[in-house]
Design a protein around this motif. Structure first.
Motif, PDB file in Angstrom:
ATOM      1  N   ARG A 114       0.703  -1.145  -0.067  1.00  0.00           N
ATOM      2  CA  ARG A 114       0.131   0.178  -0.012  1.00  0.00           C
ATOM      3  C   ARG A 114       0.850   1.137  -0.032  1.00  0.00           C
ATOM      4  N   HIS A 115       1.990   1.293   0.879  1.00  0.00           N
ATOM      5  CA  HIS A 115       2.992   2.408   0.978  1.00  0.00           C
ATOM      6  C   HIS A 115       3.537   2.712  -0.398  1.00  0.00           C
ATOM      7  N   ARG A 117       2.420   1.584  -3.383  1.00  0.00           N
ATOM      8  CA  ARG A 117       1.365   2.038  -4.505  1.00  0.00           C
ATOM      9  C   ARG A 117       0.971   3.434  -4.392  1.00  0.00           C
ATOM     10  N   GLN A 118       0.795   3.700  -3.017  1.00  0.00           N
ATOM     11  CA  GLN A 118       0.293   5.276  -2.608  1.00  0.00           C
ATOM     12  C   GLN A 118       1.369   6.321  -2.868  1.00  0.00           C
ATOM     13  N   GLY A 119       2.772   5.911  -2.194  1.00  0.00           N
ATOM     14  CA  GLY A 119       3.483   7.131  -2.126  1.00  0.00           C
ATOM     15  C   GLY A 119       4.678   6.746  -3.068  1.00  0.00           C
ATOM     16  N   GLY A 123       7.634   7.098  -0.440  1.00  0.00           N
ATOM     17  CA  GLY A 123       6.544   7.035   0.541  1.00  0.00           C
ATOM     18  C   GLY A 123       6.941   5.726   1.318  1.00  0.00           C
TER      19      GLY A 123
END
Length: 219
Positions: A114-115, A117-119, A123
């Motif tokens: 998730r980190h 993918r998002q940042g 990130g």
């Protein structure tokens, strides 16, 4: 006027090549072999030549370095690679797997993806820095790494060393342990790798493997 690395940029010297990692842009940048010797001489002696001027101009155009008013030191990344791997029996043991540890391992993989993918890479790195245990009294990272490897299996690093290494780092931090994720590179051919190590052990790879890489970033 002087020069410093741009934010989130690190570099190393691998087989005579000066190689930069720009985490903010998720890219690597290598000086041409014709410019690397003069750049290294400039780093060591501040001796300015036409080639060193050319190297700085190229790095400035690529947003790798920037002008500053006060002189700063440009230093390549340095970290000692331990000469010992987490013991093979512990890493490959099938054993009885705790459901709680298995669930925490899965959760670490989910957070890591998730980190990323998002940042993006930056990130992911910032999340790892934020989750690092604040106390100096931390649990032995080898013990937590063994739990992670038993829950994940002996081939935890295969497929994606970045995700697997940062998942382990997330797991260690949340178990009250600390370690370092190390990015390494080799040139000709270019290849990048990531692993986790403590002060005394490589926690998710083999010593003979990681030693072919030159560290370029330590988290």
């Amino acid at each position: 006027m002087a020069w410093q690395l741009a934010p989130n940029v690190t570099f190393c010297i691998a087989s005579g090549t000066v190689l930069f990692l720009d985490v903010g842009r998720d890219r690597y940048f290598a000086l041409p072999d014709t410019l690397s010797p003069a750049f290294l001489t400039w780093l060591e002696t501040a001796e300015v030549s036409d080639d060193s001027k050319g190297a700085i101009a190229l790095l400035r155009a690529a947003s790798i370095v920037r002008r500053v008013a006060q002189a700063t030191s440009l230093e390549p990344v340095r970290i000692s690679v331990p000469g010992r791997t987490l013991d093979e029996a512990a890493r490959s043991s099938i054993g009885a797997r705790s459901l709680a540890i298995w669930s925490r391992t899965r959760a670490s993989y989910r957070r890591t993806r998730r980190h990323l993918r998002q940042g993006g890479l930056i990130g992911l790195i910032e999340a790892a820095r934020t989750s690092r245990p604040a106390s100096d009294d931390v649990r032995d990272p080898a013990a937590a790494a063994r739990e992670f490897q038993r829950a994940r299996g002996p081939r935890a690093l295969e497929g994606d060393c970045l995700v697997s290494s940062f998942a382990m780092l997330d797991f260690l931090h949340r178990q009250g342990s600390d370690a370092r994720a190390v990015f390494g590179v080799m040139v000709k051919p270019f290849h990048a790798h990531c692993w986790v190590q403590s002060e005394t052990e490589i926690l998710n790879d083999e010593v003979d493997h990681v030693r072919i890489f030159t560290p370029i970033l330590v988290i």
